[in-house]
Write a protein that holds these residues in place. Structure first.
Motif, PDB file in Angstrom:
ATOM      1  N   VAL A  35       5.138   5.836   1.816  1.00 19.60           N
ATOM      2  CA  VAL A  35       4.579   7.107   2.283  1.00 19.60           C
ATOM      3  C   VAL A  35       4.699   8.109   1.156  1.00 19.60           C
ATOM      4  O   VAL A  35       5.758   8.248   0.545  1.00 19.60           O
ATOM      5  CB  VAL A  35       5.325   7.622   3.528  1.00 19.60           C
ATOM      6  N   LEU A  36       3.625   8.820   0.838  1.00 23.23           N
ATOM      7  CA  LEU A  36       3.620   9.751  -0.281  1.00 23.23           C
ATOM      8  C   LEU A  36       2.951  11.066   0.075  1.00 23.23           C
ATOM      9  O   LEU A  36       1.813  11.076   0.558  1.00 23.23           O
ATOM     10  CB  LEU A  36       2.883   9.132  -1.474  1.00 23.23           C
ATOM     11  N   THR A  37       3.657  12.155  -0.163  1.00 21.44           N
ATOM     12  CA  THR A  37       3.056  13.484  -0.172  1.00 21.44           C
ATOM     13  C   THR A  37       2.866  13.859  -1.618  1.00 21.44           C
ATOM     14  O   THR A  37       3.853  14.070  -2.345  1.00 21.44           O
ATOM     15  CB  THR A  37       3.946  14.519   0.535  1.00 21.44           C
ATOM     16  N   PRO A  38       1.616  13.893  -2.127  1.00 20.29           N
ATOM     17  CA  PRO A  38       1.400  14.117  -3.545  1.00 20.29           C
ATOM     18  C   PRO A  38       1.923  15.467  -4.015  1.00 20.29           C
ATOM     19  O   PRO A  38       1.940  16.455  -3.250  1.00 20.29           O
ATOM     20  CB  PRO A  38      -0.119  14.040  -3.704  1.00 20.29           C
ATOM     21  N   ALA A  39       2.369  15.496  -5.269  1.00 20.64           N
ATOM     22  CA  ALA A  39       2.762  16.768  -5.879  1.00 20.64           C
ATOM     23  C   ALA A  39       1.540  17.672  -5.946  1.00 20.64           C
ATOM     24  O   ALA A  39       0.385  17.214  -5.936  1.00 20.64           O
ATOM     25  CB  ALA A  39       3.318  16.522  -7.272  1.00 20.64           C
ATOM     26  N   SER A  40       1.773  18.960  -6.035  1.00 24.35           N
ATOM     27  CA  SER A  40       0.686  19.917  -6.126  1.00 24.35           C
ATOM     28  C   SER A  40      -0.212  19.577  -7.307  1.00 24.35           C
ATOM     29  O   SER A  40       0.256  19.347  -8.419  1.00 24.35           O
ATOM     30  CB  SER A  40       1.251  21.327  -6.308  1.00 24.35           C
ATOM     31  N   GLY A  43      14.507   6.767   0.084  1.00 30.36           N
ATOM     32  CA  GLY A  43      13.969   8.113   0.237  1.00 30.36           C
ATOM     33  C   GLY A  43      14.166   8.687   1.632  1.00 30.36           C
ATOM     34  O   GLY A  43      14.940   8.140   2.423  1.00 30.36           O
ATOM     35  N   PRO A  44      13.454   9.806   1.880  1.00 28.95           N
ATOM     36  CA  PRO A  44      12.475  10.441   0.993  1.00 28.95           C
ATOM     37  C   PRO A  44      13.145  11.060  -0.240  1.00 28.95           C
ATOM     38  O   PRO A  44      14.262  11.573  -0.162  1.00 28.95           O
ATOM     39  CB  PRO A  44      11.847  11.531   1.866  1.00 28.95           C
ATOM     40  N   GLU A  45      12.437  10.997  -1.348  1.00 28.28           N
ATOM     41  CA  GLU A  45      12.922  11.599  -2.578  1.00 28.28           C
ATOM     42  C   GLU A  45      11.740  12.064  -3.409  1.00 28.28           C
ATOM     43  O   GLU A  45      10.623  11.605  -3.238  1.00 28.28           O
ATOM     44  CB  GLU A  45      13.774  10.619  -3.375  1.00 28.28           C
ATOM     45  N   PRO A  61       0.814  -1.212   0.000  1.00 34.33           N
ATOM     46  CA  PRO A  61       0.000   0.000   0.000  1.00 34.33           C
ATOM     47  C   PRO A  61       0.851   1.266   0.000  1.00 34.33           C
ATOM     48  O   PRO A  61       1.996   1.275   0.464  1.00 34.33           O
ATOM     49  CB  PRO A  61      -0.771  -0.110   1.317  1.00 34.33           C
ATOM     50  N   VAL A  62       0.276   2.324  -0.519  1.00 35.40           N
ATOM     51  CA  VAL A  62       0.864   3.662  -0.446  1.00 35.40           C
ATOM     52  C   VAL A  62      -0.067   4.510   0.406  1.00 35.40           C
ATOM     53  O   VAL A  62      -1.256   4.643   0.091  1.00 35.40           O
ATOM     54  CB  VAL A  62       1.018   4.278  -1.856  1.00 35.40           C
ATOM     55  N   PHE A  63       0.465   5.064   1.496  1.00 35.28           N
ATOM     56  CA  PHE A  63      -0.339   5.886   2.393  1.00 35.28           C
ATOM     57  C   PHE A  63      -0.001   7.355   2.192  1.00 35.28           C
ATOM     58  O   PHE A  63       1.168   7.733   2.076  1.00 35.28           O
ATOM     59  CB  PHE A  63      -0.076   5.504   3.850  1.00 35.28           C
ATOM     60  N   GLY A  64      -1.034   8.173   2.162  1.00 34.53           N
ATOM     61  CA  GLY A  64      -0.835   9.602   2.003  1.00 34.53           C
ATOM     62  C   GLY A  64      -0.255  10.239   3.254  1.00 34.53           C
ATOM     63  O   GLY A  64      -0.415   9.740   4.370  1.00 34.53           O
ATOM     64  N   SER A  65       0.425  11.350   3.045  1.00 34.07           N
ATOM     65  CA  SER A  65       1.012  12.112   4.155  1.00 34.07           C
ATOM     66  C   SER A  65       1.060  13.583   3.786  1.00 34.07           C
ATOM     67  O   SER A  65       1.350  13.936   2.636  1.00 34.07           O
ATOM     68  CB  SER A  65       2.437  11.614   4.451  1.00 34.07           C
ATOM     69  N   ALA A  66       0.776  14.439   4.753  1.00 32.46           N
ATOM     70  CA  ALA A  66       0.893  15.876   4.521  1.00 32.46           C
ATOM     71  C   ALA A  66       2.354  16.308   4.504  1.00 32.46           C
ATOM     72  O   ALA A  66       2.698  17.353   3.939  1.00 32.46           O
ATOM     73  CB  ALA A  66       0.133  16.647   5.596  1.00 32.46           C
ATOM     74  N   ASP A  67       3.236  15.501   5.107  1.00 32.21           N
ATOM     75  CA  ASP A  67       4.661  15.824   5.185  1.00 32.21           C
ATOM     76  C   ASP A  67       5.441  14.515   5.213  1.00 32.21           C
ATOM     77  O   ASP A  67       5.604  13.899   6.265  1.00 32.21           O
ATOM     78  CB  ASP A  67       4.945  16.649   6.444  1.00 32.21           C
ATOM     79  N   CYS A  68       5.889  14.085   4.047  1.00 35.69           N
ATOM     80  CA  CYS A  68       6.573  12.797   3.918  1.00 35.69           C
ATOM     81  C   CYS A  68       7.769  12.711   4.860  1.00 35.69           C
ATOM     82  O   CYS A  68       7.960  11.693   5.551  1.00 35.69           O
ATOM     83  CB  CYS A  68       7.018  12.598   2.474  1.00 35.69           C
ATOM     84  N   ASP A  69       8.582  13.758   4.921  1.00 36.53           N
ATOM     85  CA  ASP A  69       9.798  13.704   5.744  1.00 36.53           C
ATOM     86  C   ASP A  69       9.470  13.540   7.224  1.00 36.53           C
ATOM     87  O   ASP A  69      10.139  12.774   7.938  1.00 36.53           O
ATOM     88  CB  ASP A  69      10.635  14.965   5.513  1.00 36.53           C
ATOM     89  N   ALA A  70       8.451  14.238   7.684  1.00 35.19           N
ATOM     90  CA  ALA A  70       8.075  14.132   9.090  1.00 35.19           C
ATOM     91  C   ALA A  70       7.536  12.736   9.395  1.00 35.19           C
ATOM     92  O   ALA A  70       7.837  12.152  10.449  1.00 35.19           O
ATOM     93  CB  ALA A  70       7.028  15.186   9.431  1.00 35.19           C
TER      94      ALA A  70
END
Length: 266
Positions: A258-263, A235-237, A211-220
């Motif tokens: 973990v993924l923070t989507p691009a704008s 990563g993160p990358e 699975p890929v889970f969304g995140s508001a801040d991948c690094d955090a």
């Protein structure tokens, strides 16, 4: 994007088989803020992982001898029995025959011809998870496989997925995007990719879904993975047009992204 109307062939549920349910609940609670709710006092070894009161996944004790801790992805089907017969006809293996889940739905688990494990859910009173495509919830699923062409044929026979191939930058290989049958590209829910054997090491060299889970801040989020006993494989990358991501492994060896989507994405 994954939505909660759960079209046929789209991801609708996922659960984690863990050797220690309490330790897994603690880890993911620290990483994503999830809370564990046991199914019942009598069935405390299986329950729901919730975010702000909404179910994002299931969590249960790993009971299969010799199995690794891993996330199981369930795809929506209107008829688990018919899908089971299709799995057999297409060369897959039925690991768990169709069974009712207390009126909530009907489920079955399989192994594809290359060795990747997956499951289906026929909705009853429970249609699937309550929330998707946001921070702390499922936003994408991926299959790493030994034979992409064979995987596309097998899953196409089961779910009639639409696939679209794209070449990854830097000679990274071909990535096949997956969309449920008859739906527009905006409803893409995952991808599959043929990868070298070393990438399949977490599953002992066998193909696997994760699975890929969304995140508001991948690094955090990744920092919380590391500080709570997990590891970071990559990563993160930044991935152009996708967002910022990292491949992580929990304390028991189950991997996830973990993924923070691009704008403009997600």
């Amino acid at each position: 994007m994954i939505t909660t109307d759960f079209a046929t062939g789209s991801p609708c549920w996922l659960d984690l088989g863990a050797p220690d349910v309490r330790a897994a609940a603690e880890f993911y609670g620290s990483v994503f803020g999830w809370e564990f709710q046991a199914f019942s006092p009598e069935a405390a070894d299986y329950g729901y992982l919730k975010l702000d009161g909404r179910t994002v996944a299931g969590l249960g004790r790993l009971t299969e001898e010799g199995a690794r801790s891993a996330w199981m992805i369930y795809f929506c089907t209107p008829d688990a029995d018919a899908t089971t017969e299709a799995v057999r006809r297409s060369g897959g293996t039925v690991r768990v025959d169709p069974m009712d889940a207390d009126g909530e739905g009907r489920m079955a688990q399989y192994t594809d011809p290359q060795g990747g494990q997956f499951a289906v859910w026929q909705p009853g009173t429970t249609k699937g998870v309550d929330t998707v495509d946001g921070p702390g919830s499922l936003s994408w699923v991926e299959l790493y496989t030994t034979d992409a062409a064979a995987a596309k044929e097998f899953y196409g026979n089961l779910f009639d997925w639409q696939t679209q191939d794209m070449e990854l930058p830097g000679g990274g290989g071909t990535y096949s995007l997956i969309t449920p049958a008859g739906l527009p590209e905006e409803r893409m829910h995952g991808g599959l990719m043929q990868v070298p054997s070393e990438v399949l090491a977490p599953a002992g060299g066998k193909p696997y879904w994760h699975p890929v889970f969304g995140s508001a801040d991948c690094d955090a989020t990744v920092a919380r993975v590391a500080s709570n006993g997990g590891t970071v494989q990559m990563g993160p990358e930044d991935a152009e047009g996708v967002g910022r991501l990292a491949v992580c492994v929990d304390r028991a060896g189950a991997d996830f992204v973990v993924l923070t989507p691009a704008s403009g994405q997600g």
